[in-house]
Design a protein around this motif. Structure first.
Motif, mmCIF file in Angstrom:
data_model
loop_
_atom_site.group_PDB
_atom_site.id
_atom_site.type_symbol
_atom_site.label_atom_id
_atom_site.label_comp_id
_atom_site.label_asym_id
_atom_site.label_seq_id
_atom_site.Cartn_x
_atom_site.Cartn_y
_atom_site.Cartn_z
ATOM 1 N N SER A 637 41.943 36.707 52.010
ATOM 2 C CA SER A 637 42.217 37.794 51.076
ATOM 3 C C SER A 637 41.041 38.053 50.132
ATOM 4 O O SER A 637 40.512 37.142 49.513
ATOM 5 C CB SER A 637 43.485 37.411 50.315
ATOM 6 N N VAL A 638 40.603 39.315 50.032
ATOM 7 C CA VAL A 638 39.506 39.690 49.129
ATOM 8 C C VAL A 638 39.993 40.684 48.075
ATOM 9 O O VAL A 638 39.844 40.459 46.885
ATOM 10 C CB VAL A 638 38.321 40.302 49.913
ATOM 11 N N LYS A 640 43.492 42.154 46.962
ATOM 12 C CA LYS A 640 44.914 41.938 47.220
ATOM 13 C C LYS A 640 45.693 43.211 46.922
ATOM 14 O O LYS A 640 45.202 44.085 46.216
ATOM 15 C CB LYS A 640 45.411 40.784 46.345
ATOM 16 N N GLY A 644 44.351 43.660 38.995
ATOM 17 C CA GLY A 644 44.303 43.963 37.571
ATOM 18 C C GLY A 644 44.487 42.746 36.693
ATOM 19 O O GLY A 644 44.655 41.625 37.189
ATOM 20 N N ASN A 647 47.438 40.817 37.457
ATOM 21 C CA ASN A 647 47.711 40.763 38.903
ATOM 22 C C ASN A 647 48.911 41.622 39.300
ATOM 23 O O ASN A 647 49.697 41.235 40.161
ATOM 24 C CB ASN A 647 48.007 39.322 39.373
ATOM 25 N N CYS A 783 33.011 44.673 46.719
ATOM 26 C CA CYS A 783 34.274 45.409 46.664
ATOM 27 C C CYS A 783 34.654 45.745 45.227
ATOM 28 O O CYS A 783 34.304 45.041 44.289
ATOM 29 C CB CYS A 783 35.394 44.601 47.308
ATOM 30 N N THR A 785 37.925 47.257 42.598
ATOM 31 C CA THR A 785 39.371 47.467 42.479
ATOM 32 C C THR A 785 39.658 48.594 41.487
ATOM 33 O O THR A 785 38.751 49.088 40.828
ATOM 34 C CB THR A 785 40.066 46.174 42.024
ATOM 35 N N LYS A 789 38.061 48.154 33.784
ATOM 36 C CA LYS A 789 37.454 46.844 33.621
ATOM 37 C C LYS A 789 37.139 46.471 32.182
ATOM 38 O O LYS A 789 37.341 45.340 31.771
ATOM 39 C CB LYS A 789 36.168 46.752 34.456
ATOM 40 N N TYR B 154 43.776 26.890 38.854
ATOM 41 C CA TYR B 154 44.484 28.155 39.094
ATOM 42 C C TYR B 154 44.578 28.343 40.608
ATOM 43 O O TYR B 154 43.554 28.358 41.296
ATOM 44 C CB TYR B 154 43.655 29.271 38.457
ATOM 45 N N ARG B 228 36.764 30.030 47.839
ATOM 46 C CA ARG B 228 35.643 30.961 47.660
ATOM 47 C C ARG B 228 35.965 31.854 46.478
ATOM 48 O O ARG B 228 37.135 32.205 46.273
ATOM 49 C CB ARG B 228 35.471 31.847 48.904
ATOM 50 N N THR B 230 35.779 34.993 45.924
ATOM 51 C CA THR B 230 36.456 36.273 46.176
ATOM 52 C C THR B 230 37.935 36.120 46.511
ATOM 53 O O THR B 230 38.621 37.113 46.732
ATOM 54 C CB THR B 230 35.779 37.043 47.333
ATOM 55 N N GLN B 231 38.427 34.885 46.544
ATOM 56 C CA GLN B 231 39.872 34.717 46.730
ATOM 57 C C GLN B 231 40.613 34.777 45.400
ATOM 58 O O GLN B 231 41.830 34.932 45.374
ATOM 59 C CB GLN B 231 40.154 33.384 47.428
ATOM 60 N N HIS B 232 39.883 34.662 44.295
ATOM 61 C CA HIS B 232 40.492 34.774 42.966
ATOM 62 C C HIS B 232 41.058 36.188 42.805
ATOM 63 O O HIS B 232 40.403 37.158 43.166
ATOM 64 C CB HIS B 232 39.423 34.500 41.898
ATOM 65 N N PRO B 233 42.297 36.302 42.299
ATOM 66 C CA PRO B 233 42.904 37.638 42.257
ATOM 67 C C PRO B 233 42.172 38.622 41.341
ATOM 68 O O PRO B 233 42.363 39.828 41.469
ATOM 69 C CB PRO B 233 44.325 37.365 41.751
ATOM 70 N N ARG B 234 41.373 38.120 40.417
ATOM 71 C CA ARG B 234 40.689 39.033 39.493
ATOM 72 C C ARG B 234 39.178 38.881 39.564
ATOM 73 O O ARG B 234 38.474 39.182 38.618
ATOM 74 C CB ARG B 234 41.174 38.796 38.050
ATOM 75 N N TRP B 235 38.670 38.436 40.703
ATOM 76 C CA TRP B 235 37.226 38.205 40.775
ATOM 77 C C TRP B 235 36.448 39.472 40.475
ATOM 78 O O TRP B 235 35.352 39.411 39.897
ATOM 79 C CB TRP B 235 36.830 37.634 42.136
ATOM 80 N N SER B 236 37.022 40.622 40.815
ATOM 81 C CA SER B 236 36.279 41.868 40.592
ATOM 82 C C SER B 236 36.196 42.228 39.106
ATOM 83 O O SER B 236 35.478 43.127 38.721
ATOM 84 C CB SER B 236 36.928 43.010 41.377
ATOM 85 N N ARG B 237 36.945 41.522 38.244
ATOM 86 C CA ARG B 237 36.877 41.772 36.803
ATOM 87 C C ARG B 237 35.940 40.809 36.103
ATOM 88 O O ARG B 237 35.637 40.994 34.922
ATOM 89 C CB ARG B 237 38.258 41.591 36.150
ATOM 90 N N ARG B 239 32.682 38.682 35.075
ATOM 91 C CA ARG B 239 31.220 38.823 35.016
ATOM 92 C C ARG B 239 30.551 37.744 35.860
ATOM 93 O O ARG B 239 29.589 37.992 36.560
ATOM 94 C CB ARG B 239 30.738 38.699 33.564
ATOM 95 N N LYS B 241 30.880 34.558 38.655
ATOM 96 C CA LYS B 241 31.719 34.104 39.760
ATOM 97 C C LYS B 241 32.617 32.957 39.306
ATOM 98 O O LYS B 241 32.135 31.995 38.717
ATOM 99 C CB LYS B 241 30.837 33.627 40.910
#
Lengths: 960, 261
Positions: A637-638, A640, A644, A647, A783, A785, A789, B154, B228, B230-237, B239, B241
């Protein structure tokens, strides 16, 4: 032999979760006199063991030592409670009982052989209830007539599991001398669902052969020629009148959807529209298979079993593509009637939409989760026209070696059936799903429902992957529609095949040879094996307790030969069987409906409308559903489905990483909007394509590697006025695919989604086209979302907002349809997608959200509450058409090709430069204040709401 | 240094074996997925390994109760080899379904003298349904070698039957006082709470248990699903890794074997 009965109850002090949920369902049904429900598991075990072992069995295996206690024998009503009603629910004889199979194996592990195990559920209803209430509870909540029997009271005995053995009697169904009425009568009487022309074609074939068909021959032909299997409507020639103008298609599918694929001729398309799923390149070594199927009719009758076998069946499609793929993701899209419907308003023979929804979700959940395949993408639509025909779309994506995308069965190969045993379940599934449903279907077609056992399928998957890697088979097929008939027939189409039906392993005695051949019992695969590999492949199967049996061989005589105990029961020419179906010509009509825009008074403030749309069934959060699916198993999963700061925001598309050691990803999305179809299915289809693609782009999918799937669900297409809209949608598919250079790689249709009510009225579903889409993500670390942010970033909208409220949610909550359906601009749409994709690849965008259902206002609200940040927007920055001057249109118009993007201030110039010459504008900035403010062009606040209220409105609808 | 060898046990319905194998390899072990039938055929097959992992899934469909049928199979065919494995100072990790199996075999909490297997169980979530969600976990014991005391982690849970229950309060008190509680569900500030902080209603927010030796760990959350960033649910938020919290458990196991074998 003694039959032992065990009843397992919760120990007092430990909560009876199952009983409690039944209690709630009873209250929802409007029966308040049931005070509590006690549930118990019942095991009926036939074996020769003594009381000492029975006590051990009860204690060590059947009962949890902490929470439960058992009773050997019949426990009777709880002492001192006169007002207790006992109901036991047993599976009908012959229905698969996975728990029983496991218990049998576990008893063997304990050193004792049991001859038979059955399980049941027992309910003790406490409270003063009438006989008719008991019946209602039993029928509506506890049991499903199709597969279960209720035994009410304490004395009645459950149905006997023992069936009579079968004695061969070859049956012929004479056809040669019948007149037209006779042919129609035969088709009807035997549930063949073949029309007169088809019956005449078959008659001619047998007249030439100078024989009469056997029952199994006609059944086999009916299966293969069914709408479900052969898609006669989409392949027929069509004469279409569009507002009086005549258009002709030689082959509807080839002249529309498939034509685009052919013209685009992408070299990354490996296998399209030929195998069980569409196959596209993933990277240098691997390819991706994608297939979406529907399982509508079975889900209407048995929501849990129907949807479970829907997902179970579609998982087998990639497993049976080429030499077999490994399933890596599921998608699920459902359409239901509105769940708050009053019970008395639900037509006879139809289950309540809420029960259908709960059952369908549970079925997909239990099958997908048990298979260990993440369910990553989906959607749910509600419309009362789905009340009798719910739509259950199940999709599966597989990863396959590029060198294994094609199979190669040869004469002399053995036919080996692997996995589950054959039973009476699922008889006539393919033909049944090709017909229309009526209020009597519930009883007539209960045998068409199939019962799944995901663990059997998982075991089959495990061993097939090993056998594939070892190169031990030449071809693989799944027993889906038409059962063995479909699987073996398709594999032997060019070769000819001989099958000994008595060799097929059965769940129980008594099956007629025809039933064996056409049963759609689940979890069965067929492989073609060279005789010299049989020993090695059988060892792989045996090593993990997967049953496999040689049932025949491929011959090279181009005939189907079926035998039972050495006597021939069928002989058919492969060519006639597979290619003999007459070509159809159909008529279709499309008249542009005369629709008008409603007049709705303008208001100073649109908070209420926004809240109403957010909480409407289609837009509201589906977290209740999503969390019940394991969307993270397999560890890929990248992005999901929920995203947010908490989540729980609505992700646009899912991204998975199919290979542990590569940062290449796969984005998966869908698009659908049946409401637009009420205005014009042409624009509906284009909107669906654009939406699916927008979703991919929003998360970082590549714009030049998009592959599409079509799934048409329509009403009765023998009616020209129903086929017309389908043709419109198919035409749009061609133009959409060409504009985006996104080929269709696979598709499926489910027609005849109509229901004849007892009073003769007809309910037809709205024209419903699901577009599913996938694309490659070059680097998953890039990627994006949809959640906002950070504060003080700039929000842009790219794409023009037009006066297009037709079919919108804003009109829907006001009770209108309107006329101005969103019309996709085929020139601009791909260009916008391309530039957004480039901006994401360059790291210029930190969040990106598709602007769709509910329009700009809903899109901004979702970004704000998903990110936990305020947004202050100003409609003066909105790029809009001249006639889009009203505030409500600016807020809620659902124009296509619009993206809301968040850009950090330092990237303003680079971003603006990249968007040059596109309609785009800065409309907002993110703030620390937890409010959404939208100012109209005159500077007044037309939306002003705190995020909690918005989010609460969005979440409360399905906080079940 | 000799290879650290890990075995990932497969059985009908087990479905987290591949990502678990991958996580072990990332942590530096040589991992192998082996079907339970192979162990039953050859009871010495376990000998070459130092880490045994029972991964997640739905062994035998979770029929009767989660993990029950596989537990029954282990009790009747493999109990001695596994006991020997533990007695030799090796490590056992049960994740999700594997945790359920370890509890239902009595390996956890693992004090055979008091017949603990009849005093602790794992049962249906209070919510009555399967749920996939991320949870914070606070370590509770210093004796478990898989755990870094004091470091909150987590991870996602994904189960329908994850509620840890004890027969009575004294049993619970004993689990706590003897250091069997490995992890508790907490909020991001480390405080216990109701659903969804405690996702299944476990008593005392128990998320994982260890045995008397500290070399057997069972937990409902899935460490192999966060190896890894990118498996974290908020990795895209974020700053920076994020640390892949699941790796700590696998790395600690590998390090322990490297230092002790």
């Amino acid at each position: 032999m003694r039959q032992w009965r065990f009843e397992v109850f919760n120990r007092s002090g430990f909560s009876d979760v199952h009983g409690k949920s039944v209690s709630e369902d009873i209250r929802e049904l409007g029966i308040s006199s049931v005070e509590a429900v006690q549930s118990a598991k019942v095991f009926l075990i036939e074996a020769d063991f003594d009381d000492g072992f029975a006590q051990r069995l009860g204690k060590e295996l059947l009962t949890d030592p902490v929470c439960e206690e058992y009773y050997v024998g019949r426990s009777g009503a709880p002492a001192g409670l006169a007002k207790a009603t006992l109901i036991e629910v047993h599976l009908k004889s012959g229905v698969t009982d996975p728990v029983a199979e496991s218990v049998m194996a576990a008893v063997a592990d304990m050193g004792v052989k049991a001859d038979n195990v059955r399980t049941a559920r027992k309910y003790v209803l406490l409270g003063e209830i009438t006989q008719s209430q008991t019946d209602t509870i039993a029928k509506k909540i506890l049991a499903n007539d199709c597969i279960e029997d209720c035994v009410i009271g304490n004395e009645a005995e459950p149905p006997s599991p023992h069936l009579k053995p079968y004695e061969l009697q070859i049956v012929h169904w004479p056809i040669r001398d019948l007149d037209d009425d006779g042919l129609i009568a035969l088709s009807k009487e035997k549930d063949l669902f073949l029309n007169l022309v088809e019956m005449q074609t078959i008659q001619k074939y047998y007249q030439q052969l100078a024989t009469e068909p056997t029952d199994v021959e006609l059944e086999a032909i009916a299966q293969t020629w069914s709408e479900h299997c052969v898609h006669k409507t989409l392949k027929s020639s069509v004469d279409m009148s569009i507002d009086g103008e005549q258009v002709h298609f030689d082959n509807l599918l080839k002249d529309t959807v498939f034509k685009a694929t052919k013209q685009l001729n992408k070299k990354w398309c490996i296998s399209v529209f030929v195998d069980n799923s569409g196959v596209v390149e993933f990277d240098a070594d691997s390819a991706i298979c994608f297939k979406v199927e529907t399982h509508n009719h079975p889900s209407a009758l048995d929501p849990y079993g129907g949807s479970a076998t829907g997902i179970g069946g579609v998982i087998r499609d990639p497993m049976a593509t080429g030499m077999g793929a490994r399933p890596i993701a599921n998608t699920d899209i459902f359409c239901f009637g509105e769940p708050d419907k009053k019970l008395q308003d639900v037509p006879k023979g139809v289950l309540h939409p809420r029960r259908i929804m709960k059952g369908v979700v549970a079925g997909v959940r239990d099958y997908g989760n048990r298979m260990g395949i993440p369910t990553v993408n989906g959607a749910i639509y509600f419309d009362d026209r789905y009340i009798a025909n719910p739509l259950v779309y199940c999709g599966n994506i597989g990863l396959i070696d590029k060198s294994k995308c094609f199979d190669n069965p040869q004469a002399g190969n053995l036919v080996v059936v692997v996995g589950g045993r054959t039973g009476r379940d699922g008889i006539h599934g393919a033909t049944f799903s090709s017909g229309q449903m009526t209020h009597e279907y519930e009883t007539i077609f209960s045998h068409a429902v199939q019962i799944g056992n995901p663990i059997t399928e998982k075991k089959v998957l495990d061993v097939l992957l090993q056998a594939n890697q070892a190169g031990l088979y030449e071809a693989v097929a799944d027993c889906g529609a038409g059962g063995l008939s479909g699987a073996v027939g398709e594999m032997g189409k060019e070769l000819g095949v001989e099958v000994d039906l008595e060799k097929v392993p059965l769940k129980y005695a008594g099956l007629h040879y025809t039933e064996i051949w056409i049963s759609e019992a689940q979890e069965r695969m067929v492989v073609a094996v060279k005789p010299e590999n049989l020993k090695a492949i059988t060892k792989i199967f045996d090593d993990e307790n997967v049953e496999s049996t040689v049932i025949g061989k491929f011959t090279g005589d181009k005939k189907l030969t079926l035998q039972y105990d050495g006597r021939e029961v069928a002989k058919l020419d492969m060519e006639f069987w597979h290619e003999g179906v007459p070509k159809y010509s159909r008529k279709a009509v499309w008249k542009t409906p005369q629709l008008a825009e409603p007049s709705i008074a303008e208001k100073d403030n649109y908070n209420d409308e926004l809240l109403q749309i957010l909480s409407s069934y289609n837009v509201a959060s589906k977290e209740w559903v999503i969390r019940q699916y394991d969307h993270e198993v397999q560890g890929g999963s990248v992005v999901k489905p929920l995203t947010g700061v908490n989540n729980d925001g609505p992700g646009d598309a899912a991204v998975i990483q199919p290979k542990f050691n590569s940062d290449r990803g796969l984005a998966i999305s869908c698009g659908m909007n049946p409401l637009y179809g009420d205005i014009d299915p042409y624009w509906m289809a284009l909107a669906g394509i654009d939406e699916a693609i927008r979703n991919l782009i929003c998360v970082g999918g590549r714009v030049d590697r998009i592959a599409l799937l079509d799934n048409f669900c329509w009403g009765d297409c023998t009616k020209p006025e129903t086929l017309g809209p389908l043709v419109r949608a198919a035409q749009a598919c061609y133009y959409g695919a060409m504009a985006f250079e996104a080929p269709f790689i696979s598709g499926k249709d489910s027609l005849n989604n109509e229901f004849a009510c007892e009073d003769g009225t007809q309910i037809s579903i709205p024209s419903t086209l699901l577009i599913s889409a996938i694309s490659i993500v070059d680097d998953i670390n890039k990627c994006v979302t949809m959640d906002a942010k950070k504060a003080s970033d700039l929000l842009f909208i790219v794409g023009e907002t037009k006066n297009e409220l037709g079919g919108s949610h804003y009109y829907k909550i006001n009770g209108h349809i309107g006329a101005n359906v969103p019309k996709l601009d085929l020139k601009t749409a791909p260009e916008i997608a391309k530039r957004i994709s480039a901006a994401i690849a360059q790291g210029l965008i930190v969040s990106c959200h598709d602007c769709s259902e509910g329009g700009l206002a809903v899109g901004l609200a979702e970004m704000a509450f998903a990110g936990g940040l305020g947004i202050e927007a100003d409609l003066r920055g909105l790029p809009r058409s001249k006639d889009c001057c009203r505030v409500d249109a600016q807020l809620f118009s659902e124009s296509n090709s619009r993206y809301i993007v968040e850009v950090e201030p330092e990237n303003y110039d680079a971003f603006a430069k990249l968007m040059l010459n596109l309609p785009f504008g800065q409309i907002a900035k993110t703030t620390e204040e937890k409010t959404l403010i939208i100012k109209a062009e005159d500077g007044k606040n037309v939306i002003e709401s705190d995020l909690d209220s918005l989010k609460q409105a969005w979440q409360k609808t399905f906080s079940w | 240094m000799a290879d650290v060898k890990a075995i990932v046990l497969r059985a009908a319905g087990i479905n987290c074996d591949m990502e678990t194998e991958y996580a072990l390899e990332l942590a530096g072990a040589k991992a192998k997925r082996v079907h339970i039938n192979r162990l039953i055929e050859d009871k010495t097959a376990l000998d070459e390994f130092q880490i045994l992992v029972l991964p997640g899934g739905f062994s035998y469909g979770d029929d009767v109760a989660a993990g029950k049928i596989l537990a029954n199979q282990i009790v009747h065919h493999l109990f001695e080899p596994i006991q020997k494995f533990i007695d030799e100072g090796k490590l056992v990790l049960g994740i999700c379904n594997g945790f359920q199996v370890l509890v239902k075999t009595g390996v956890l909490p693992g004090d055979n003298s008091t017949k603990r297997q009849e005093e602790v169980t794992i049962t249906y979530n209070d919510s009555g349904k399967f749920e996939d969600r991320w949870v914070h976990l606070a370590p509770q014991t210093k004796k478990c070698i898989f755990i870094k005391p004091g470091r909150k982690i987590y991870l996602p849970v994904a189960h329908a039957e994850g509620k840890v229950v004890t027969r009575d309060t004294p049993t619970l008190e004993k689990l706590k006082s003897e250091g069997h509680v490995a992890f508790k569900y907490v909020d991001e500030n480390g405080k216990e709470g109701n659903y969804p902080i405690n996702p299944n209603g476990s008593v005392d927010s128990i998320a994982g248990l260890t045995d008397t030796t500290g070399r057997v760990l069972g937990l409902m959350p899935h460490p192999e699903r966060f190896v890894r960033p990118t498996q974290h649910p908020r990795w895209s938020r974020l700053r920076q890794k994020p640390d892949s919290d699941g790796m700590t458990i696998f790395k600690n196991a590998v390090k322990y074997i490297q230092e002790n074998f």
